[in-house]
Design an enzyme around this catalytic site. Structure first.
Site, PDB file in Angstrom:
ATOM      1  N   SER A 156      47.906  26.407  48.288  1.00  0.00           N
ATOM      2  CA  SER A 156      48.714  25.767  49.332  1.00  0.00           C
ATOM      3  C   SER A 156      48.302  26.400  50.646  1.00  0.00           C
ATOM      4  O   SER A 156      47.471  27.324  50.669  1.00  0.00           O
ATOM      5  CB  SER A 156      50.213  25.986  49.090  1.00  0.00           C
ATOM      6  OG  SER A 156      50.663  27.187  49.654  1.00  0.00           O
ATOM      7  N   TYR A 169      55.104  34.285  47.238  1.00  0.00           N
ATOM      8  CA  TYR A 169      54.296  33.069  47.081  1.00  0.00           C
ATOM      9  C   TYR A 169      52.979  33.208  47.845  1.00  0.00           C
ATOM     10  O   TYR A 169      51.906  32.872  47.338  1.00  0.00           O
ATOM     11  CB  TYR A 169      55.106  31.881  47.596  1.00  0.00           C
ATOM     12  CG  TYR A 169      54.531  30.525  47.302  1.00  0.00           C
ATOM     13  CD1 TYR A 169      54.600  29.961  46.030  1.00  0.00           C
ATOM     14  CD2 TYR A 169      53.940  29.771  48.316  1.00  0.00           C
ATOM     15  CE1 TYR A 169      54.086  28.693  45.773  1.00  0.00           C
ATOM     16  CE2 TYR A 169      53.435  28.511  48.083  1.00  0.00           C
ATOM     17  CZ  TYR A 169      53.508  27.971  46.800  1.00  0.00           C
ATOM     18  OH  TYR A 169      52.995  26.718  46.562  1.00  0.00           O
TER      19      TYR A 169
END
Length: 277
Positions: A156, A169
């Site tokens: 991402s 993350y």
């Protein structure tokens, strides 16, 4: 797009969202599928995770598209579970040609000094170590088969730049980029390519939930969808609040195809420009 007729494609996190989109598209292109998902809830995850019914629906859809499929419940954090499903696919179809490490989660947001060790570790275990487990379960057979192939990891924008309040993350996705680049070097002599695809906000349950709303709109207790999506769009140069799963699938399919036969060790961002903003 190149023909995947008869190719073997393994996908983690296949029960819904991007994983389901990838599976159905590969099925329509003639691939045989090996699919798995945790099909259960992790206590660290602040939104509803996929169920066995979700995975069964993905299986139904790929079979409806004419594909043969092997599926199973497996927690990406547990190598033996991943390896068992992968081996079932290898027994049925032979060595994989394409492996997509798509399974991923995020935990409740917070500053690094506020996160619990449990929350930090859960995200790293699924998003980074789980991806390695997925590749590790397939690669020995792929290398021995000597027919090349493609492995792809879902990262991402968080794998390409720092983002506040989701440090676990960010750490996991940055680590995954390094893992894939190393894999590209190690696998090149075997004709196996390794790449990343980097989705932006995507219209799936991992994005469309109350916890994500609170992350994007921290100044409101119960933000509306309109406010949430307006904030999301405002962070994207192209001004869109989210991508559709099929947008990401197009990039995955290209990376897996012969059209990308000399593409390895890189990333394709499908994010409306999020990674550069």
């Amino acid at each position: 797009m190149a023909d995947f007729d008869g190719k073997v494609v393994a996908i983690s996190g296949a029960a819904r969202g991007q994983g389901r989109s990838h599976a159905v598209r590969f099925a329509k292109e003639g691939a045989r599928l090996v699919l798995f998902d945790i099909c259960g809830q992790m206590s660290e995850v602040p939104y509803a995770m996929a169920t066995k019914n979700d995975l069964d629906e993905t299986v139904r859809l790929v079979q409806e598209a004419g594909a043969e499929v092997v599926s199973g419940v497996a927690d990406a954090r547990t190598y033996d579970e991943v390896a068992a499903v992968m081996q079932s696919g290898i027994d049925a179809f032979g060595s994989p040609d394409v492996v997509v490490a798509n399974a991923g989660i995020w935990s409740e947001a917070g500053a690094l000094w506020e996160m619990t060790p449990k929350d930090f570790r859960a995200v790293v275990d699924v998003d980074l170590i789980g991806a390695w487990h997925t590749f590790r379960a397939a690669l020995p057979t792929m290398v021995d088969a000597g027919k090349g192939g493609s492995i792809i990891a879902t990262i991402s924008a968080a794998g390409l730049k720092p983002l506040q309040n989701i440090g676990n993350y960010v750490a996991a996705k940055h680590g995954l980029v390094g893992l894939v680049k190393t894999a590209a070097l190690e696998l090149a002599p075997h004709g196996i390519r390794a790449n990343c695809v980097s989705p932006g906000n995507t219209n799936t349950p991992i994005f469309r939930n109350d916890a994500m709303k609170r992350l994007f709109v921290p100044d409101q207790d119960e933000p509306s969808d309109d406010v949430f999506l307006s904030r999301a769009a405002g962070m994207v140069p192209l001004g869109v609040p989210y991508m559709e799963p099929g947008d990401i699938t197009e990039a995955v399919l290209w990376l897996a195809s012969d059209h990308a036969r000399y593409v390895t060790g890189t990333n394709i961002s499908v994010d409306g420009g999020s990674a550069i903003s």
